[in-house]
Design a protein around this motif. Structure first.
Motif, mmCIF file in Angstrom:
data_model
loop_
_atom_site.group_PDB
_atom_site.id
_atom_site.type_symbol
_atom_site.label_atom_id
_atom_site.label_comp_id
_atom_site.label_asym_id
_atom_site.label_seq_id
_atom_site.Cartn_x
_atom_site.Cartn_y
_atom_site.Cartn_z
ATOM 1 N N VAL A 77 4.138 43.656 -16.128
ATOM 2 C CA VAL A 77 3.771 44.906 -16.810
ATOM 3 C C VAL A 77 2.908 45.761 -15.885
ATOM 4 O O VAL A 77 3.139 46.960 -15.721
ATOM 5 C CB VAL A 77 3.046 44.620 -18.153
ATOM 6 N N ALA A 78 1.914 45.109 -15.240
ATOM 7 C CA ALA A 78 1.055 45.828 -14.285
ATOM 8 C C ALA A 78 1.895 46.353 -13.113
ATOM 9 O O ALA A 78 1.724 47.494 -12.678
ATOM 10 C CB ALA A 78 -0.051 44.899 -13.772
ATOM 11 N N GLY A 79 2.813 45.510 -12.628
ATOM 12 C CA GLY A 79 3.705 45.903 -11.533
ATOM 13 C C GLY A 79 4.591 47.075 -11.912
ATOM 14 O O GLY A 79 4.825 47.977 -11.103
ATOM 15 N N ALA A 80 5.075 47.064 -13.155
ATOM 16 C CA ALA A 80 5.923 48.163 -13.651
ATOM 17 C C ALA A 80 5.150 49.484 -13.639
ATOM 18 O O ALA A 80 5.705 50.532 -13.302
ATOM 19 C CB ALA A 80 6.422 47.849 -15.054
ATOM 20 N N LEU A 81 3.851 49.421 -13.974
ATOM 21 C CA LEU A 81 3.014 50.629 -13.959
ATOM 22 C C LEU A 81 2.815 51.135 -12.527
ATOM 23 O O LEU A 81 2.868 52.341 -12.277
ATOM 24 C CB LEU A 81 1.655 50.349 -14.615
ATOM 25 N N VAL A 82 2.623 50.185 -11.573
ATOM 26 C CA VAL A 82 2.482 50.567 -10.159
ATOM 27 C C VAL A 82 3.767 51.236 -9.676
ATOM 28 O O VAL A 82 3.739 52.291 -9.034
ATOM 29 C CB VAL A 82 2.142 49.332 -9.284
ATOM 30 N N LEU A 83 4.920 50.622 -10.020
ATOM 31 C CA LEU A 83 6.223 51.185 -9.644
ATOM 32 C C LEU A 83 6.403 52.574 -10.244
ATOM 33 O O LEU A 83 6.945 53.478 -9.593
ATOM 34 C CB LEU A 83 7.366 50.286 -10.133
ATOM 35 N N PHE A 84 5.954 52.735 -11.483
ATOM 36 C CA PHE A 84 6.058 54.018 -12.176
ATOM 37 C C PHE A 84 5.331 55.113 -11.379
ATOM 38 O O PHE A 84 5.859 56.192 -11.149
ATOM 39 C CB PHE A 84 5.470 53.893 -13.585
ATOM 40 N N PHE A 85 4.109 54.791 -10.923
ATOM 41 C CA PHE A 85 3.326 55.793 -10.182
ATOM 42 C C PHE A 85 3.884 56.039 -8.782
ATOM 43 O O PHE A 85 3.829 57.165 -8.283
ATOM 44 C CB PHE A 85 1.842 55.402 -10.145
ATOM 45 N N ILE A 86 4.447 54.988 -8.150
ATOM 46 C CA ILE A 86 5.111 55.174 -6.848
ATOM 47 C C ILE A 86 6.300 56.121 -7.028
ATOM 48 O O ILE A 86 6.529 57.026 -6.224
ATOM 49 C CB ILE A 86 5.577 53.821 -6.253
ATOM 50 N N ALA A 87 7.061 55.900 -8.118
ATOM 51 C CA ALA A 87 8.224 56.749 -8.415
ATOM 52 C C ALA A 87 7.800 58.193 -8.673
ATOM 53 O O ALA A 87 8.464 59.131 -8.219
ATOM 54 C CB ALA A 87 8.984 56.191 -9.614
ATOM 55 N N ILE A 88 6.697 58.372 -9.399
ATOM 56 C CA ILE A 88 6.168 59.718 -9.664
ATOM 57 C C ILE A 88 5.833 60.429 -8.348
ATOM 58 O O ILE A 88 6.139 61.603 -8.157
ATOM 59 C CB ILE A 88 4.916 59.652 -10.589
ATOM 60 N N GLU A 89 5.206 59.680 -7.420
ATOM 61 C CA GLU A 89 4.895 60.235 -6.095
ATOM 62 C C GLU A 89 6.165 60.713 -5.397
ATOM 63 O O GLU A 89 6.195 61.803 -4.817
ATOM 64 C CB GLU A 89 4.237 59.166 -5.206
ATOM 65 N N MET A 90 7.216 59.895 -5.469
ATOM 66 C CA MET A 90 8.469 60.207 -4.782
ATOM 67 C C MET A 90 9.183 61.398 -5.405
ATOM 68 O O MET A 90 9.699 62.264 -4.705
ATOM 69 C CB MET A 90 9.392 58.980 -4.786
ATOM 70 N N LEU A 180 11.968 54.986 -11.110
ATOM 71 C CA LEU A 180 11.352 55.356 -12.382
ATOM 72 C C LEU A 180 12.074 54.669 -13.542
ATOM 73 O O LEU A 180 11.445 54.084 -14.437
ATOM 74 C CB LEU A 180 11.410 56.879 -12.538
ATOM 75 N N THR A 181 13.417 54.710 -13.506
ATOM 76 C CA THR A 181 14.233 54.081 -14.546
ATOM 77 C C THR A 181 13.996 52.578 -14.591
ATOM 78 O O THR A 181 13.834 51.994 -15.664
ATOM 79 C CB THR A 181 15.734 54.359 -14.271
ATOM 80 N N ILE A 182 13.965 51.948 -13.405
ATOM 81 C CA ILE A 182 13.796 50.491 -13.340
ATOM 82 C C ILE A 182 12.400 50.092 -13.793
ATOM 83 O O ILE A 182 12.225 49.071 -14.458
ATOM 84 C CB ILE A 182 14.118 49.974 -11.921
ATOM 85 N N SER A 183 11.389 50.894 -13.459
ATOM 86 C CA SER A 183 10.020 50.568 -13.875
ATOM 87 C C SER A 183 9.877 50.602 -15.393
ATOM 88 O O SER A 183 9.201 49.748 -15.981
ATOM 89 C CB SER A 183 9.009 51.518 -13.217
ATOM 90 N N VAL A 184 10.540 51.557 -16.035
ATOM 91 C CA VAL A 184 10.515 51.650 -17.505
ATOM 92 C C VAL A 184 11.197 50.421 -18.127
ATOM 93 O O VAL A 184 10.690 49.827 -19.073
ATOM 94 C CB VAL A 184 11.183 52.963 -17.991
ATOM 95 N N LYS A 185 12.342 50.021 -17.542
ATOM 96 C CA LYS A 185 13.073 48.846 -18.033
ATOM 97 C C LYS A 185 12.236 47.573 -17.880
ATOM 98 O O LYS A 185 12.155 46.745 -18.783
ATOM 99 C CB LYS A 185 14.386 48.699 -17.254
ATOM 100 N N LEU A 186 11.592 47.433 -16.710
ATOM 101 C CA LEU A 186 10.751 46.268 -16.427
ATOM 102 C C LEU A 186 9.570 46.210 -17.386
ATOM 103 O O LEU A 186 9.221 45.145 -17.905
ATOM 104 C CB LEU A 186 10.255 46.376 -14.976
ATOM 105 N N PHE A 187 8.962 47.363 -17.653
ATOM 106 C CA PHE A 187 7.827 47.450 -18.574
ATOM 107 C C PHE A 187 8.265 47.039 -19.976
ATOM 108 O O PHE A 187 7.622 46.209 -20.624
ATOM 109 C CB PHE A 187 7.277 48.878 -18.578
ATOM 110 N N ALA A 188 9.377 47.618 -20.451
ATOM 111 C CA ALA A 188 9.868 47.342 -21.815
ATOM 112 C C ALA A 188 10.229 45.871 -22.009
ATOM 113 O O ALA A 188 9.912 45.269 -23.039
ATOM 114 C CB ALA A 188 11.080 48.224 -22.110
ATOM 115 N N ALA A 189 10.866 45.264 -20.982
ATOM 116 C CA ALA A 189 11.305 43.860 -21.085
ATOM 117 C C ALA A 189 10.119 42.904 -21.151
ATOM 118 O O ALA A 189 10.171 41.900 -21.860
ATOM 119 C CB ALA A 189 12.206 43.511 -19.900
ATOM 120 N N ASN A 190 9.049 43.199 -20.411
ATOM 121 C CA ASN A 190 7.930 42.263 -20.319
ATOM 122 C C ASN A 190 6.817 42.519 -21.327
ATOM 123 O O ASN A 190 6.111 41.601 -21.700
ATOM 124 C CB ASN A 190 7.365 42.268 -18.908
#
Length: 196
Positions: A77-90, A180-190
């Motif tokens: 879940v924490a990793g998904a949030l980090v990925l989310f912010f990396i995606a936002i940067e991109m 961004l899509t994958i981070s949301v999926k990872l967050f929702a699953a965990n």
């Protein structure tokens, strides 16, 4: 033996996530700048060291989490949030995190192999992916990314001339949306697992 069979769908998904997080194409301007500062960069050494760091953390990361009393789902879940912010940067072309600009004696190892390639983003991603995918598929995806990293490092100047700055920006945005899509999926699953 079925549980160690490779799954091409998982390998592709994991490869894409790691490719987006490592963002080796987007890092081409940084790589070129490093080459100008230090001269020669050992592409083979940088790729291998980055791959070794990622695979070691893939295996030992869970043990480290157990020692500090954190389960894989919480980390995912924490990793998904980090990925989310990396995606936002991109996607939005903003800088939310700026690493310290320290110059190491050997640019091949630091800052290229670590933390530019095998950095906090890719290490967090690996542990997050471990909660979702089979470990053998993640290892194959890491090795495929190491090959791509090596090719990009070897041909970075040519790639920049061929694609141009606009091309690199487009690639960053496309992979940012995928991430961004994958981070949301990872967050929702965990997140569900934490409330069971």
């Amino acid at each position: 033996m079925q549980d160690i069979a490779l799954n091409s769908t998982e390998i592709f998904a994991t490869f894409m996530v790691l490719f987006a997080v490592i963002d080796i194409i987007g890092n081409i301007p940084i790589i070129i700048d490093l080459r100008k500062k230090v001269g020669h960069i050992q592409s083979e050494k940088a790729s291998i060291i980055a791959g070794v760091i990622m695979i070691i953390f893939l295996f030992l990361g869970k043990s480290i989490l157990n020692v500090i009393g954190v389960d894989v789902n919480s980390f995912a879940v924490a990793g998904a949030l980090v990925l989310f912010f990396i995606a936002i940067e991109m996607v939005l072309n903003v800088t939310l995190y700026k690493p310290d600009e320290e110059e190491g004696l050997n640019a091949t190892v630091f800052p290229l192999a670590f933390p530019l390639i095998a950095g906090p983003g890719s290490i967090t991603t690996l542990l997050s992916l471990r909660a979702e995918y089979a470990i053998q598929n993640i290892i194959v995806a890491v090795l495929l990314n190491v090959i791509v990293i090596y090719v990009v490092l070897k041909t970075s100047s040519r790639i920049e001339r061929l694609i141009g700055k606009n091309g690199i920006n487009i690639i960053r945005k496309v992979f940012g949306v995928i991430l961004l899509t994958i981070s949301v999926k990872l967050f929702a699953a965990n997140i569900k697992e934490l409330f069971v």
